[in-house]
Design a protein around this motif. Structure first.
Motif, PDB file in Angstrom:
ATOM      1  N   ILE A 188      87.857  70.676  61.401  1.00 27.88           N
ATOM      2  CA  ILE A 188      87.034  69.541  60.979  1.00 27.88           C
ATOM      3  C   ILE A 188      86.246  69.056  62.189  1.00 27.88           C
ATOM      4  O   ILE A 188      86.830  68.653  63.196  1.00 27.88           O
ATOM      5  CB  ILE A 188      87.910  68.391  60.431  1.00 27.88           C
ATOM      6  CG1 ILE A 188      88.759  68.879  59.266  1.00 27.88           C
ATOM      7  CG2 ILE A 188      87.029  67.217  60.015  1.00 27.88           C
ATOM      8  CD1 ILE A 188      89.802  67.866  58.825  1.00 27.88           C
ATOM      9  N   CYS A 189      84.945  69.130  62.104  1.00 27.76           N
ATOM     10  CA  CYS A 189      84.095  68.676  63.206  1.00 27.76           C
ATOM     11  C   CYS A 189      83.441  67.338  62.848  1.00 27.76           C
ATOM     12  O   CYS A 189      83.192  67.045  61.671  1.00 27.76           O
ATOM     13  CB  CYS A 189      83.021  69.712  63.512  1.00 27.76           C
ATOM     14  SG  CYS A 189      83.674  71.252  64.202  1.00 27.76           S
ATOM     15  N   LEU A 190      83.178  66.570  63.867  1.00 26.58           N
ATOM     16  CA  LEU A 190      82.573  65.250  63.688  1.00 26.58           C
ATOM     17  C   LEU A 190      81.242  65.234  64.428  1.00 26.58           C
ATOM     18  O   LEU A 190      81.166  64.860  65.594  1.00 26.58           O
ATOM     19  CB  LEU A 190      83.496  64.157  64.239  1.00 26.58           C
ATOM     20  CG  LEU A 190      84.903  64.100  63.619  1.00 26.58           C
ATOM     21  CD1 LEU A 190      85.782  63.116  64.381  1.00 26.58           C
ATOM     22  CD2 LEU A 190      84.827  63.715  62.147  1.00 26.58           C
ATOM     23  N   HIS A 195      73.203  64.712  63.039  1.00 28.64           N
ATOM     24  CA  HIS A 195      73.559  66.096  62.704  1.00 28.64           C
ATOM     25  C   HIS A 195      72.824  67.118  63.573  1.00 28.64           C
ATOM     26  O   HIS A 195      72.580  68.247  63.137  1.00 28.64           O
ATOM     27  CB  HIS A 195      73.299  66.387  61.211  1.00 28.64           C
ATOM     28  CG  HIS A 195      74.432  65.946  60.337  1.00 28.64           C
ATOM     29  ND1 HIS A 195      75.407  66.784  59.896  1.00 28.64           N
ATOM     30  CD2 HIS A 195      74.751  64.721  59.856  1.00 28.64           C
ATOM     31  CE1 HIS A 195      76.274  66.119  59.150  1.00 28.64           C
ATOM     32  NE2 HIS A 195      75.889  64.852  59.121  1.00 28.64           N
ATOM     33  N   GLU A 212      79.616  71.037  61.134  1.00 29.50           N
ATOM     34  CA  GLU A 212      79.622  70.442  59.797  1.00 29.50           C
ATOM     35  C   GLU A 212      80.891  69.613  59.645  1.00 29.50           C
ATOM     36  O   GLU A 212      81.963  70.006  60.106  1.00 29.50           O
ATOM     37  CB  GLU A 212      79.558  71.518  58.711  1.00 29.50           C
ATOM     38  CG  GLU A 212      78.303  72.374  58.733  1.00 29.50           C
ATOM     39  CD  GLU A 212      77.049  71.601  58.345  1.00 29.50           C
ATOM     40  OE1 GLU A 212      77.195  70.546  57.701  1.00 29.50           O
ATOM     41  OE2 GLU A 212      75.946  72.052  58.702  1.00 29.50           O
ATOM     42  N   GLY A 213      80.761  68.465  59.002  1.00 37.21           N
ATOM     43  CA  GLY A 213      81.936  67.626  58.838  1.00 37.21           C
ATOM     44  C   GLY A 213      81.801  66.682  57.668  1.00 37.21           C
ATOM     45  O   GLY A 213      80.713  66.515  57.110  1.00 37.21           O
ATOM     46  N   PRO A 214      82.909  66.033  57.302  1.00 30.19           N
ATOM     47  CA  PRO A 214      82.915  65.171  56.111  1.00 30.19           C
ATOM     48  C   PRO A 214      82.468  63.744  56.360  1.00 30.19           C
ATOM     49  O   PRO A 214      82.446  62.933  55.433  1.00 30.19           O
ATOM     50  CB  PRO A 214      84.394  65.205  55.707  1.00 30.19           C
ATOM     51  CG  PRO A 214      85.122  65.325  57.020  1.00 30.19           C
ATOM     52  CD  PRO A 214      84.254  66.192  57.887  1.00 30.19           C
ATOM     53  N   LEU A 215      82.140  63.412  57.622  1.00 32.89           N
ATOM     54  CA  LEU A 215      81.800  62.027  57.946  1.00 32.89           C
ATOM     55  C   LEU A 215      80.329  61.917  58.317  1.00 32.89           C
ATOM     56  O   LEU A 215      79.845  62.646  59.178  1.00 32.89           O
ATOM     57  CB  LEU A 215      82.669  61.531  59.111  1.00 32.89           C
ATOM     58  CG  LEU A 215      82.387  60.110  59.622  1.00 32.89           C
ATOM     59  CD1 LEU A 215      82.630  59.074  58.531  1.00 32.89           C
ATOM     60  CD2 LEU A 215      83.237  59.818  60.860  1.00 32.89           C
ATOM     61  N   ILE A 216      79.625  61.007  57.650  1.00 31.49           N
ATOM     62  CA  ILE A 216      78.224  60.726  57.980  1.00 31.49           C
ATOM     63  C   ILE A 216      78.127  59.249  58.352  1.00 31.49           C
ATOM     64  O   ILE A 216      78.546  58.372  57.599  1.00 31.49           O
ATOM     65  CB  ILE A 216      77.297  61.028  56.787  1.00 31.49           C
ATOM     66  CG1 ILE A 216      77.379  62.517  56.403  1.00 31.49           C
ATOM     67  CG2 ILE A 216      75.852  60.646  57.114  1.00 31.49           C
ATOM     68  CD1 ILE A 216      76.602  62.858  55.151  1.00 31.49           C
ATOM     69  N   THR A 217      77.578  58.970  59.522  1.00 32.21           N
ATOM     70  CA  THR A 217      77.464  57.590  59.979  1.00 32.21           C
ATOM     71  C   THR A 217      76.286  57.473  60.931  1.00 32.21           C
ATOM     72  O   THR A 217      75.888  58.458  61.562  1.00 32.21           O
ATOM     73  CB  THR A 217      78.754  57.123  60.692  1.00 32.21           C
ATOM     74  OG1 THR A 217      78.560  55.800  61.216  1.00 32.21           O
ATOM     75  CG2 THR A 217      79.109  58.052  61.845  1.00 32.21           C
ATOM     76  N   ALA A 231      90.711  62.295  63.152  1.00 34.87           N
ATOM     77  CA  ALA A 231      89.921  62.798  62.030  1.00 34.87           C
ATOM     78  C   ALA A 231      89.319  64.172  62.286  1.00 34.87           C
ATOM     79  O   ALA A 231      88.967  64.873  61.338  1.00 34.87           O
ATOM     80  CB  ALA A 231      88.806  61.807  61.691  1.00 34.87           C
ATOM     81  N   GLY A 232      89.161  64.573  63.553  1.00 37.48           N
ATOM     82  CA  GLY A 232      88.554  65.867  63.811  1.00 37.48           C
ATOM     83  C   GLY A 232      88.195  66.067  65.265  1.00 37.48           C
ATOM     84  O   GLY A 232      88.656  65.337  66.152  1.00 37.48           O
TER      85      GLY A 232
END
Length: 298
Positions: A188-190, A195, A212-217, A231-232
């Motif tokens: 899992i990458c942050l 991006h 690529e990862g599940p967190l967008i901020t 988280a990663g």
């Protein structure tokens, strides 16, 4: 005689390209800016600016006038800087823009000593991760982190920036430690909020890896807290996570790979024929704090 304030208004309108932007920088309404420009044109008996609904451009007379006005304003500020340097005192307001996390961690704690040394100077520090047009928004200087692109701004390098791949002890306990860059595909990458690809340098030279990862901020600080909470894996600057690496809270991942070595902490300011004393003093102060081996690397 022409009001020197009108010359400054005119120069700011040309630099920013709009009366509204010039008004924001100088603290005037667009109506006041327009009135000052008209007063200047009436006095000179010639039109300096061509105005349309979309843009402002210089007339031939305006271009020649602008070139000479810059010299006048530079001479005045040079004289003020000389006098300030001779007296050892600076006055007025110094407007500074800086990235949020860096400003909070590595500028704010050191302001007390600088303010005590220059009691007549007011510091106006704005922290934001958004790109700041320092000319249009009226800043005296900005602190920027990254690779500086060619521009009309002058830049002074204050400190190197080292970025490392890192993860928490908890994350590596649950997911293991990657052994190669290819292994990151299974982790899992942050990525940063924009991006952008991770620019890395290591045994195979310079490579670009798009995480690529599940967190967008839109917040770099959220990424920092996410990696700390397990988280990663993230690519972070040592000025940001140095204490966490030293304490063992975070572990360096793939230590043979680090971020681009072309990054730096730099001070940028508008290109002029001289450097105002208040700007020079603050930049020198930060350079003395950080140096070639900044505190976060020690």
């Amino acid at each position: 005689m022409t009001n020197l304030g009108d010359l400054e208004v005119f120069a700011r309108v040309v630099a920013t390209g709009s009366m509204s932007a010039a008004g924001r920088a100088l603290g005037f309404s667009p109506a006041v800016i327009s009135k000052r420009i008209k007063r200047l044109e009436d006095r000179l008996g010639t039109r300096l600016l061509q105005r349309t609904t979309r843009q402002i451009s210089l007339t031939d007379a305006g271009q020649g006038f602008y070139d000479r006005v810059l010299g006048v304003l530079a001479g005045i500020e040079d004289a003020e800087a000389f006098a300030a340097g001779r007296s050892g005192e600076v006055q007025g307001t110094l407007r500074i823009s800086a990235p949020t996390s860096f400003g909070r961690m590595h500028i704010a704690p050191h302001l007390t000593r600088f303010m005590a040394a220059h009691p007549d100077l007011v510091l106006n520090l704005t922290l934001s991760d958004a790109f700041t047009d320092i000319v249009a928004e009226g800043f005296d200087l900005a602190i920027r982190i990254g690779e500086l692109s060619d521009s009309s701004l002058v830049a002074r390098r204050l400190a190197p920036v080292r970025r490392v791949l890192c993860a928490s002890v908890d994350y590596t306990r649950r997911h293991g430690m990657p052994q190669t860059l290819a292994d990151l595909e299974q982790h899992i990458c942050l990525p940063a909020h924009n991006h952008e690809s991770w620019k890395l340098e290591g045994p195979d030279g310079a490579v670009s890896y798009r995480p690529e990862g599940p967190l967008i901020t839109n917040s770099s600080e959220v990424i920092r807290e996410a990696v700390l909470s397990g988280a990663g894996i993230a690519l972070r600057s040592t000025w940001d996570i140095g204490p966490d690496l030293r304490s063992g809270t975070l572990l360096q991942v793939l230590p043979e790979w680090e971020g681009s070595r072309n990054l730096s902490v730099s001070a940028v300011y508008p290109s002029r024929q001289f450097l105002p004393a208040k700007v020079r003093l603050f930049i020198d102060y930060l350079a003395g704090l950080y140096g070639p081996v900044p505190p976060w690397e020690q």
